[in-house]
Design a protein around this motif. Structure first.
Motif, PDB file in Angstrom:
ATOM      1  N   MET A   1       0.833  -1.171   0.000  1.00 19.54           N
ATOM      2  CA  MET A   1       0.000   0.000   0.000  1.00 19.54           C
ATOM      3  C   MET A   1       0.886   1.245   0.000  1.00 19.54           C
ATOM      4  O   MET A   1       1.905   1.292   0.681  1.00 19.54           O
ATOM      5  CB  MET A   1      -0.906  -0.060   1.237  1.00 19.54           C
ATOM      6  N   ILE A   2       0.464   2.223  -0.763  1.00 16.52           N
ATOM      7  CA  ILE A   2       1.168   3.506  -0.787  1.00 16.52           C
ATOM      8  C   ILE A   2       0.392   4.476   0.077  1.00 16.52           C
ATOM      9  O   ILE A   2      -0.828   4.581  -0.019  1.00 16.52           O
ATOM     10  CB  ILE A   2       1.292   4.040  -2.224  1.00 16.52           C
ATOM     11  N   ARG A   3       1.128   5.167   0.939  1.00 20.58           N
ATOM     12  CA  ARG A   3       0.516   6.127   1.850  1.00 20.58           C
ATOM     13  C   ARG A   3       1.468   7.299   2.051  1.00 20.58           C
ATOM     14  O   ARG A   3       2.627   7.256   1.621  1.00 20.58           O
ATOM     15  CB  ARG A   3       0.181   5.455   3.175  1.00 20.58           C
ATOM     16  N   THR A   4       0.980   8.309   2.728  1.00 16.18           N
ATOM     17  CA  THR A   4       1.833   9.463   3.014  1.00 16.18           C
ATOM     18  C   THR A   4       2.751   9.159   4.201  1.00 16.18           C
ATOM     19  O   THR A   4       2.487   8.259   5.002  1.00 16.18           O
ATOM     20  CB  THR A   4       0.986  10.719   3.323  1.00 16.18           C
ATOM     21  N   LEU A   5       3.789   9.919   4.288  1.00 11.61           N
ATOM     22  CA  LEU A   5       4.773   9.801   5.368  1.00 11.61           C
ATOM     23  C   LEU A   5       4.104   9.990   6.725  1.00 11.61           C
ATOM     24  O   LEU A   5       3.260  10.859   6.888  1.00 11.61           O
ATOM     25  CB  LEU A   5       5.857  10.869   5.172  1.00 11.61           C
ATOM     26  N   GLN A   6       4.508   9.162   7.681  1.00  6.50           N
ATOM     27  CA  GLN A   6       4.058   9.302   9.066  1.00  6.50           C
ATOM     28  C   GLN A   6       5.285   9.445   9.962  1.00  6.50           C
ATOM     29  O   GLN A   6       6.363   8.968   9.630  1.00  6.50           O
ATOM     30  CB  GLN A   6       3.239   8.069   9.483  1.00  6.50           C
ATOM     31  N   THR A   7       5.081  10.068  11.109  1.00 11.04           N
ATOM     32  CA  THR A   7       6.220  10.328  12.000  1.00 11.04           C
ATOM     33  C   THR A   7       6.968   9.068  12.399  1.00 11.04           C
ATOM     34  O   THR A   7       8.187   9.092  12.496  1.00 11.04           O
ATOM     35  CB  THR A   7       5.769  11.046  13.295  1.00 11.04           C
ATOM     36  N   GLY A   8       6.278   7.978  12.593  1.00 10.01           N
ATOM     37  CA  GLY A   8       6.932   6.743  13.009  1.00 10.01           C
ATOM     38  C   GLY A   8       7.717   6.036  11.925  1.00 10.01           C
ATOM     39  O   GLY A   8       8.331   4.997  12.183  1.00 10.01           O
ATOM     40  N   ASP A   9       7.749   6.578  10.712  1.00 13.32           N
ATOM     41  CA  ASP A   9       8.441   5.941   9.586  1.00 13.32           C
ATOM     42  C   ASP A   9       9.945   6.201   9.557  1.00 13.32           C
ATOM     43  O   ASP A   9      10.685   5.523   8.838  1.00 13.32           O
ATOM     44  CB  ASP A   9       7.873   6.442   8.252  1.00 13.32           C
ATOM     45  N   THR A  10      10.390   7.179  10.303  1.00 11.70           N
ATOM     46  CA  THR A  10      11.755   7.696  10.141  1.00 11.70           C
ATOM     47  C   THR A  10      12.826   6.611  10.224  1.00 11.70           C
ATOM     48  O   THR A  10      13.704   6.534   9.355  1.00 11.70           O
ATOM     49  CB  THR A  10      12.043   8.809  11.157  1.00 11.70           C
ATOM     50  N   GLN A  11      12.795   5.770  11.238  1.00 11.15           N
ATOM     51  CA  GLN A  11      13.859   4.770  11.407  1.00 11.15           C
ATOM     52  C   GLN A  11      13.911   3.801  10.226  1.00 11.15           C
ATOM     53  O   GLN A  11      14.992   3.498   9.717  1.00 11.15           O
ATOM     54  CB  GLN A  11      13.694   4.007  12.718  1.00 11.15           C
ATOM     55  N   ALA A  12      12.764   3.314   9.782  1.00 12.78           N
ATOM     56  CA  ALA A  12      12.742   2.373   8.653  1.00 12.78           C
ATOM     57  C   ALA A  12      13.256   3.036   7.372  1.00 12.78           C
ATOM     58  O   ALA A  12      14.019   2.424   6.608  1.00 12.78           O
ATOM     59  CB  ALA A  12      11.328   1.832   8.435  1.00 12.78           C
ATOM     60  N   LEU A  13      12.865   4.281   7.137  1.00 13.89           N
ATOM     61  CA  LEU A  13      13.339   4.996   5.951  1.00 13.89           C
ATOM     62  C   LEU A  13      14.840   5.253   6.030  1.00 13.89           C
ATOM     63  O   LEU A  13      15.552   5.133   5.038  1.00 13.89           O
ATOM     64  CB  LEU A  13      12.592   6.319   5.789  1.00 13.89           C
ATOM     65  N   LEU A  14      15.310   5.598   7.221  1.00 19.70           N
ATOM     66  CA  LEU A  14      16.735   5.839   7.432  1.00 19.70           C
ATOM     67  C   LEU A  14      17.548   4.583   7.130  1.00 19.70           C
ATOM     68  O   LEU A  14      18.605   4.655   6.493  1.00 19.70           O
ATOM     69  CB  LEU A  14      16.977   6.315   8.862  1.00 19.70           C
ATOM     70  N   GLU A  15      17.058   3.440   7.559  1.00 19.11           N
ATOM     71  CA  GLU A  15      17.776   2.187   7.294  1.00 19.11           C
ATOM     72  C   GLU A  15      17.845   1.902   5.790  1.00 19.11           C
ATOM     73  O   GLU A  15      18.888   1.469   5.284  1.00 19.11           O
ATOM     74  CB  GLU A  15      17.114   1.034   8.046  1.00 19.11           C
ATOM     75  N   ILE A  16      16.754   2.140   5.088  1.00 16.13           N
ATOM     76  CA  ILE A  16      16.767   1.971   3.629  1.00 16.13           C
ATOM     77  C   ILE A  16      17.786   2.913   3.016  1.00 16.13           C
ATOM     78  O   ILE A  16      18.632   2.511   2.216  1.00 16.13           O
ATOM     79  CB  ILE A  16      15.363   2.221   3.029  1.00 16.13           C
ATOM     80  N   TYR A  17      17.723   4.192   3.394  1.00 15.25           N
ATOM     81  CA  TYR A  17      18.607   5.202   2.810  1.00 15.25           C
ATOM     82  C   TYR A  17      20.073   4.939   3.139  1.00 15.25           C
ATOM     83  O   TYR A  17      20.932   4.960   2.250  1.00 15.25           O
ATOM     84  CB  TYR A  17      18.204   6.599   3.292  1.00 15.25           C
ATOM     85  N   ASN A  18      20.373   4.678   4.401  1.00 17.82           N
ATOM     86  CA  ASN A  18      21.777   4.495   4.791  1.00 17.82           C
ATOM     87  C   ASN A  18      22.411   3.269   4.141  1.00 17.82           C
ATOM     88  O   ASN A  18      23.627   3.238   3.939  1.00 17.82           O
ATOM     89  CB  ASN A  18      21.920   4.455   6.317  1.00 17.82           C
ATOM     90  N   TYR A  19      21.631   2.260   3.786  1.00 12.51           N
ATOM     91  CA  TYR A  19      22.181   1.137   3.023  1.00 12.51           C
ATOM     92  C   TYR A  19      22.825   1.662   1.746  1.00 12.51           C
ATOM     93  O   TYR A  19      23.939   1.260   1.384  1.00 12.51           O
ATOM     94  CB  TYR A  19      21.092   0.104   2.685  1.00 12.51           C
ATOM     95  N   TYR A  20      22.124   2.568   1.058  1.00  9.35           N
ATOM     96  CA  TYR A  20      22.636   3.108  -0.207  1.00  9.35           C
ATOM     97  C   TYR A  20      23.833   4.034   0.019  1.00  9.35           C
ATOM     98  O   TYR A  20      24.738   4.085  -0.815  1.00  9.35           O
ATOM     99  CB  TYR A  20      21.521   3.819  -0.981  1.00  9.35           C
ATOM    100  N   VAL A  21      23.847   4.736   1.144  1.00  5.43           N
ATOM    101  CA  VAL A  21      24.984   5.597   1.468  1.00  5.43           C
ATOM    102  C   VAL A  21      26.249   4.745   1.617  1.00  5.43           C
ATOM    103  O   VAL A  21      27.294   5.053   1.040  1.00  5.43           O
ATOM    104  CB  VAL A  21      24.735   6.394   2.767  1.00  5.43           C
ATOM    105  N   VAL A  22      26.139   3.669   2.358  1.00  2.61           N
ATOM    106  CA  VAL A  22      27.298   2.846   2.706  1.00  2.61           C
ATOM    107  C   VAL A  22      27.738   1.924   1.566  1.00  2.61           C
ATOM    108  O   VAL A  22      28.923   1.672   1.388  1.00  2.61           O
ATOM    109  CB  VAL A  22      26.992   2.004   3.975  1.00  2.61           C
ATOM    110  N   ASN A  23      26.807   1.445   0.761  1.00  2.00           N
ATOM    111  CA  ASN A  23      27.106   0.380  -0.193  1.00  2.00           C
ATOM    112  C   ASN A  23      27.055   0.759  -1.668  1.00  2.00           C
ATOM    113  O   ASN A  23      27.405  -0.073  -2.508  1.00  2.00           O
ATOM    114  CB  ASN A  23      26.118  -0.785   0.022  1.00  2.00           C
ATOM    115  N   THR A  24      26.589   1.961  -1.998  1.00  2.00           N
ATOM    116  CA  THR A  24      26.413   2.303  -3.413  1.00  2.00           C
ATOM    117  C   THR A  24      26.815   3.743  -3.693  1.00  2.00           C
ATOM    118  O   THR A  24      27.081   4.522  -2.770  1.00  2.00           O
ATOM    119  CB  THR A  24      24.928   2.146  -3.852  1.00  2.00           C
ATOM    120  N   VAL A  25      26.790   4.089  -4.964  1.00  2.00           N
ATOM    121  CA  VAL A  25      27.008   5.479  -5.380  1.00  2.00           C
ATOM    122  C   VAL A  25      25.696   6.121  -5.829  1.00  2.00           C
ATOM    123  O   VAL A  25      25.700   7.186  -6.434  1.00  2.00           O
ATOM    124  CB  VAL A  25      28.077   5.578  -6.495  1.00  2.00           C
TER     125      VAL A  25
END
Length: 161
Positions: A1-25
């Motif tokens: 399901m696609i939904r708008t951002l919620q305050t409790g999403d931050t940690q999960a989104l950060l983990e997705i993003y930081n994977y790309y920071v550490v492992n990719t260009v």
């Protein structure tokens, strides 16, 4: 399901993003972002632009958002689009679904054009942008230095109106 951002999403989104920071260009951030920095970033974006999250069975698998392209006022109608998919969830059309929803929402704003700024080569991202009618308008050579190597950036454009 696609939904708008919620305050409790931050940690999960950060983990997705930081994977790309550490492992990719894919992103030119060099060091993983802290929770506080990332929370500030997404809150700021969400205050002005659509910010969408893809969730399946209570697990966040991706996110997409629009953001300011450049800070000068003449650029106010140009939006940069961004999409990240959890690295273990590729091949499920999540990026396609998020981009379709994001572009749909951006068409409801005053935005005139959407720009995808991609590290090149990136076949999956190029394919996604082509699928939605984006056209390559620039190829910048060796503009990002990450992991000791220079990387190119392509700019892809979709006119909304």
């Amino acid at each position: 399901m696609i939904r708008t951002l919620q305050t409790g999403d931050t940690q999960a989104l950060l983990e997705i993003y930081n994977y790309y920071v550490v492992n990719t260009v894919v992103t030119f951030d060099i060091e993983p972002l802290s929770f506080e920095v990332f929370q500030g970033k997404i809150s700021s974006i969400n205050a002005e632009y659509p910010f969408l999250v893809y969730e399946d069975q209570n697990e966040i698998l991706g996110f997409a958002y629009g953001s300011k392209f450049r800070p000068k006022p003449a650029y106010n109608f140009s939006v940069e689009s961004t999409v990240y998919i959890k690295h273990t969830a590729h091949g499920k059309q999540i990026g396609t679904q998020l981009y379709k929803a994001l572009i749909g929402q951006l068409k409801q704003t005053e935005a005139h054009t959407v720009l995808g700024v991609l590290t090149i080569p990136n076949e999956a991202s190029v394919k996604l942008h082509k699928k939605f009618g984006f056209k390559e308008v620039a190829h910048l050579k060796e503009v990002g230095l990450k992991f000791g190597k220079w990387h190119d950036v392509g700019i892809w454009q979709l006119k909304l109106h």
